[in-house]
Design a protein around this motif. Structure first.
Motif, PDB file in Angstrom:
ATOM      1  N   SER A   1      -1.948  -8.347 -15.650  1.00 28.73           N
ATOM      2  CA  SER A   1      -0.772  -7.484 -15.418  1.00 28.73           C
ATOM      3  C   SER A   1      -0.977  -6.570 -14.207  1.00 28.73           C
ATOM      4  O   SER A   1      -0.214  -5.621 -14.005  1.00 28.73           O
ATOM      5  N   GLY A   2      -2.013  -6.859 -13.424  1.00 34.72           N
ATOM      6  CA  GLY A   2      -2.348  -5.948 -12.321  1.00 34.72           C
ATOM      7  C   GLY A   2      -1.650  -6.264 -11.010  1.00 34.72           C
ATOM      8  O   GLY A   2      -0.847  -7.196 -10.914  1.00 34.72           O
ATOM      9  N   ASN A   3      -1.956  -5.455 -10.003  1.00 35.05           N
ATOM     10  CA  ASN A   3      -1.439  -5.650  -8.642  1.00 35.05           C
ATOM     11  C   ASN A   3      -2.560  -6.174  -7.758  1.00 35.05           C
ATOM     12  O   ASN A   3      -3.693  -5.710  -7.867  1.00 35.05           O
ATOM     13  N   ILE A   4      -2.190  -7.122  -6.885  1.00 33.02           N
ATOM     14  CA  ILE A   4      -3.213  -7.673  -5.982  1.00 33.02           C
ATOM     15  C   ILE A   4      -2.793  -7.431  -4.533  1.00 33.02           C
ATOM     16  O   ILE A   4      -1.664  -7.704  -4.146  1.00 33.02           O
ATOM     17  N   PHE A   5      -3.740  -6.925  -3.726  1.00 30.41           N
ATOM     18  CA  PHE A   5      -3.528  -6.781  -2.285  1.00 30.41           C
ATOM     19  C   PHE A   5      -4.287  -7.909  -1.605  1.00 30.41           C
ATOM     20  O   PHE A   5      -5.477  -8.104  -1.873  1.00 30.41           O
ATOM     21  N   LEU A   6      -3.580  -8.652  -0.758  1.00 25.87           N
ATOM     22  CA  LEU A   6      -4.208  -9.800  -0.102  1.00 25.87           C
ATOM     23  C   LEU A   6      -4.823  -9.421   1.232  1.00 25.87           C
ATOM     24  O   LEU A   6      -4.305  -8.561   1.961  1.00 25.87           O
ATOM     25  N   TYR A   7      -5.924 -10.083   1.564  1.00 26.17           N
ATOM     26  CA  TYR A   7      -6.601  -9.945   2.853  1.00 26.17           C
ATOM     27  C   TYR A   7      -6.862 -11.355   3.366  1.00 26.17           C
ATOM     28  O   TYR A   7      -7.019 -12.293   2.569  1.00 26.17           O
ATOM     29  N   HIS A   8      -6.926 -11.495   4.682  1.00 21.05           N
ATOM     30  CA  HIS A   8      -7.354 -12.757   5.270  1.00 21.05           C
ATOM     31  C   HIS A   8      -8.508 -12.441   6.201  1.00 21.05           C
ATOM     32  O   HIS A   8      -8.324 -11.734   7.192  1.00 21.05           O
ATOM     33  N   LYS A   9      -9.690 -12.911   5.862  1.00 22.07           N
ATOM     34  CA  LYS A   9     -10.902 -12.573   6.623  1.00 22.07           C
ATOM     35  C   LYS A   9     -10.955 -11.066   6.859  1.00 22.07           C
ATOM     36  O   LYS A   9     -11.121 -10.597   7.995  1.00 22.07           O
ATOM     37  N   LEU A  10     -10.716 -10.328   5.787  1.00 20.31           N
ATOM     38  CA  LEU A  10     -10.821  -8.854   5.737  1.00 20.31           C
ATOM     39  C   LEU A  10      -9.664  -8.112   6.422  1.00 20.31           C
ATOM     40  O   LEU A  10      -9.676  -6.883   6.467  1.00 20.31           O
TER      41      LEU A  10
END
Ligand SMILES: NC(=O)C1=CN([C@@H]2O[C@H](COP(=O)(O)OP(=O)(O)OC[C@H]3O[C@@H](n4cnc5c(N)ncnc54)[C@H](O)[C@@H]3O)[C@@H](O)[C@H]2O)C=CC1
Ligand SMILES: [Mg+2]
Length: 340
Positions: free
Chosen positions: A45-54
């Motif tokens: 049920s959480g939130n995810i922040f995406l990164y691409h190679k940081l």
């Protein structure tokens, strides 16, 4: 020599939150940090922040404001599936924090997947962290920095430095263990002192040759192992500008993600007004000099310095407001102003 702690700025958390909700939030966060099962449930049920190679994913709203999109776990699973990846990969997400509503916040790096494809599906752009710091507002900048710092730490601590064996993370990512040696590794920050030196009328600012042209900042230096913060501060000032500090006053602290995680401890310090001759260590600094209140006040008003035809700033300016150096300079200017 360290003055009694006096809070010059009252952080928002001291003003707004009732202690009850803060305590329950921190206990909830600690539980999901420590207990794998609780963390797996929180991820659902959480939130995810995406990164691409940081590089964090940002989204530009119709009104031109940049935001950090918080994706749901099912959204990320859908993206992974659409791009032919295993949706179970989402379980590699690292716990960063939780919201005031007790929703867990995670960071997840999709660096193994084609960047443009993820950007299209997410309607966003992966942006270098330094740029993201300029574009984001309020609490989003420290959050995105923390998420990146944790991902970086996991990406560079996959092996035990004693046995050379792979290390295994817990579900939240708050630690890694080498089962062969029994060593537990925790994410690290390097302590750094940053100091605004005053002779009572002027403040001392310096610049490294790698700084953008015209930018001067408070002096900073890494603490040596075994040193107190006061010792590190006195030593750095002696080494870098050949001055002897008379008094120190703590101001605040900041996690600084560039180039690796540092824990910045910010202080004001004074020197004897009769002993202000600066002798710059040219290996560390390109220049350091005393600035008047008028010069500093002018620099603090500059949001984007004017540039010449080579794109280089043409005036004296100071680090932007998200850097703790800016806060030290601002505090000094306010205090000088009150004195005059
Ligand atoms: N947030 C802010 O407002 C500001 C942050 N900073 C940060 O403070 C940090 C320290 O400032 P400097 O003047 O560069 O430090 P410094 O004066 O200690 O010089 C850096 C040198 O210290 C050595 N060193 C010792 N321990 C180290 C460690 N744990 N990691 C890396 N190098 C280490 C290396 O030889 C390196 O070249 C920098 O990372 C810089 O980004 C600097 C100014 C403003
Ligand atoms: Mg330094």
């Amino acid at each position: 020599m360290l003055q009694p702690l006096r809070i010059l700025f009252r952080p928002k958390w001291m003003v707004s939150r009732s202690s009850g909700s803060y305590v329950s939030r921190m206990r909830h966060l600690n539980k999901i940090k420590e207990e794998d099962e609780a963390c797996r449930a929180a991820l659902q049920s959480g939130n995810i922040f995406l990164y691409h190679k940081l590089a964090p994913l940002l989204r530009r709203t119709d009104s031109g404001i940049y935001q950090l999109p918080a994706l749901q776990t099912k959204d990320v699973e859908e993206i992974l599936e659409k791009l032919g990846e295993d949706k179970e990969m989402v379980k590699e997400s690292i716990l960063i924090n939780c919201t005031e509503q007790n929703e867990a916040q995670f960071s997840f790096d999709v660096g193994a997947i084609e960047q443009a494809a993820v950007e299209e599906l997410c309607r966003g752009t992966f942006v270098d962290l330094r740029k993201a710091f300029f574009l984001l507002r309020g609490s989003e900048a420290p959050l995105v920095a923390r998420g990146q710092a944790l991902l970086r730490w996991h990406q560079t601590n996959g092996f035990c430095s004693s046995t050379g064996q792979p290390t295994q993370r817990n579900q939240s990512g708050s630690q890694r263990v080498c089962h062969s040696s029994g060593i537990t590794y925790y994410p690290k920050m390097s302590p750094v002192v940053i100091v605004l030196l005053s002779d009572g009328k002027r403040c001392l600012l310096g610049r490294q040759s790698t700084f953008p042209r015209g930018m001067y900042s408070a002096l900073a230096g890494f603490c040596d192992i075994g040193e107190t913060m006061e010792e590190a501060l006195r030593r750095e000032i002696a080494e870098e500008v050949g001055l002897e500090v008379e008094s120190i006053q703590y101001s605040g602290s900041q996690h600084w993600p560039f180039p690796q995680s540092s824990f910045m401890v910010a202080c004001h310090a004074t020197v004897n007004p009769d002993k202000t001759h600066v002798s710059v260590d040219k290996v560390e600094l390109e220049d350091a000099r005393w600035f008047s209140l008028e010069e500093v006040q002018e620099a603090l008003t500059i949001k984007a310095p004017p540039r010449n035809n080579k794109g280089e700033p043409t005036v004296f300016w100071v680090p932007p407001s998200y850097a703790i150096a800016n806060r030290l300079i601002q505090e000094w200017a306010n205090q000088q102003h009150l004195k005059s």
